[in-house]
Design an enzyme around this catalytic site. Structure first.
Site, PDB file in Angstrom:
ATOM      1  N   SER A  91       0.880  -1.175   0.000  1.00 49.72           N
ATOM      2  CA  SER A  91       0.000   0.000   0.000  1.00 49.72           C
ATOM      3  C   SER A  91       0.913   1.219   0.000  1.00 49.72           C
ATOM      4  O   SER A  91       1.325   1.693   1.056  1.00 49.72           O
ATOM      5  CB  SER A  91      -0.913  -0.006   1.236  1.00 49.72           C
ATOM      6  OG  SER A  91      -1.831  -1.057   1.168  1.00 49.72           O
ATOM      7  N   LYS A 166      -6.181   2.513  -3.544  1.00 47.52           N
ATOM      8  CA  LYS A 166      -6.060   1.801  -2.270  1.00 47.52           C
ATOM      9  C   LYS A 166      -6.088   2.775  -1.088  1.00 47.52           C
ATOM     10  O   LYS A 166      -6.738   2.506  -0.061  1.00 47.52           O
ATOM     11  CB  LYS A 166      -4.764   0.992  -2.240  1.00 47.52           C
ATOM     12  CG  LYS A 166      -4.510   0.238  -0.919  1.00 47.52           C
ATOM     13  CD  LYS A 166      -5.605  -0.768  -0.613  1.00 47.52           C
ATOM     14  CE  LYS A 166      -5.471  -1.392   0.773  1.00 47.52           C
ATOM     15  NZ  LYS A 166      -4.295  -2.238   0.931  1.00 47.52           N
ATOM     16  N   LYS A 235      -0.954   5.310   7.904  1.00 49.88           N
ATOM     17  CA  LYS A 235      -0.116   5.609   6.733  1.00 49.88           C
ATOM     18  C   LYS A 235      -0.982   5.801   5.490  1.00 49.88           C
ATOM     19  O   LYS A 235      -0.811   6.766   4.733  1.00 49.88           O
ATOM     20  CB  LYS A 235       0.876   4.476   6.511  1.00 49.88           C
ATOM     21  CG  LYS A 235       1.762   4.644   5.268  1.00 49.88           C
ATOM     22  CD  LYS A 235       2.292   3.306   4.786  1.00 49.88           C
ATOM     23  CE  LYS A 235       1.173   2.444   4.251  1.00 49.88           C
ATOM     24  NZ  LYS A 235       1.579   1.229   3.562  1.00 49.88           N
TER      25      LYS A 235
END
Length: 291
Positions: A91, A166, A235
């Site tokens: 990711s 994503k 994140k």
């Protein structure tokens, strides 16, 4: 024709994803920072534990590491061969994907950003959703390999597009989790049975993947099993917010979600499942969401 494939990074997701590749009938090399884990994987699934130099020499390399920085450092030290396709299931950061795609193109290789969604159960079952950005010809080469662990493979655009989708997807997941928790907090304050309320929601327009698969199983049960670490969700939300700021968009809800999820310090978030972020709301309201 692809003769060999390598999988780099046998973490919670990678371990299961790589387990499906031997079904393709080609050589599957595996590498992990902890060498013993690669040997364990080989013994269990019939893959081949190799040195990193052998892994990056494969025709198709799949990586699943925590961050784009990890991938950048790895490729800088161990670049793939000309003609190879690197499929990065991390990711990651869209700008990093663009830079890596350009760098590998110069040596005759291709880079695809191909993050996955579906959590560890999807990885184990081989039903992950894979969102792919990058060169379309490279995508066609990699498609039958990715198919080994995917339920849906979607080409979403040029380099960086996969990572962007994503990041937004995971930020929406966080938004759904927080919104549902606030809604259940209201009902808790009204002495409504949360299990019954959630059952109603799951058969009504308020349902979501979070309401169906996360809230009862992790939060109301008070189990909070660690499958996707909270610091990794932090994140991903940060990546989405960076995309918002790059285009100077004013999107209040996403930014407020980041503020809420970032209230847990990174060192602590690393030890927690993402669903445990709801404990912040519980502390604020002095209302515990449990059955």
């Amino acid at each position: 024709m692809t003769q060999s494939v390598a999988f780099i990074g046998l973490g919670a997701m990678g371990w299961h994803m790589a387990s499906h590749l031997p079904k393709l009938g080609i050589e599957v090399r595996v590498w992990n920072r902890t060498e013993q884990k690669a040997h364990d994987h080989a013994a269990q699934f019939g893959t081949k534990a190799v040195a990193i130099e052998q892994a990056v020499a494969a025709d198709v390399i799949i990586s699943c590491l925590p961050t784009s920085a990890d991938i950048e450092a790895l490729i800088a030290k161990y670049p793939p061969k000309s003609g190879a396709v690197w499929v990065d299931c991390t990711s990651g950061v869209p700008d990093s994907a663009k830079q890596l795609a350009q760098a590998l193109k110069k040596i005759g290789a291709a880079y695809l950003d191909a993050p996955v969604s579906g959590q560890t159960i999807g990885a184990e079952r081989g039903t992950l959703t894979v969102m792919v950005g990058g060169d379309e010809q490279a995508f066609r080469i990699a498609h039958p390999i990715i198919q080994a662990f995917a339920g849906l493979i979607e080409y979403v655009g040029e380099s960086g597009a996969g990572f962007a989708v994503k990041a937004v997807n995971n930020t929406l997941m966080a938004t759904h989790l927080w919104a549902l928790a606030e809604g259940l907090t209201v009902l808790k304050a009204q002495n409504v049975d949360l299990n019954s309320a959630l059952n109603c929601i799951n058969h009504s327009s308020g349902q979501s993947g979070i309401s169906q698969n996360i809230m009862a199983q992790r939060v109301l049960s008070r189990e909070f099993p660690k499958t996707f670490a909270l610091d990794l969700l932090q994140k991903d939300i940060g990546i989405a917010i960076d995309l918002v700021q790059q285009k100077t968009l004013e999107l209040d809800i996403l930014e407020r979600i980041q503020q809420q999820f970032n209230r847990i310090e990174k060192h602590q978030a690393k030890q927690l499942d993402f669903s445990a972020a709801i404990q912040i709301l519980e502390r604020d309201t002095q209302l515990e969401l449990k059955i």
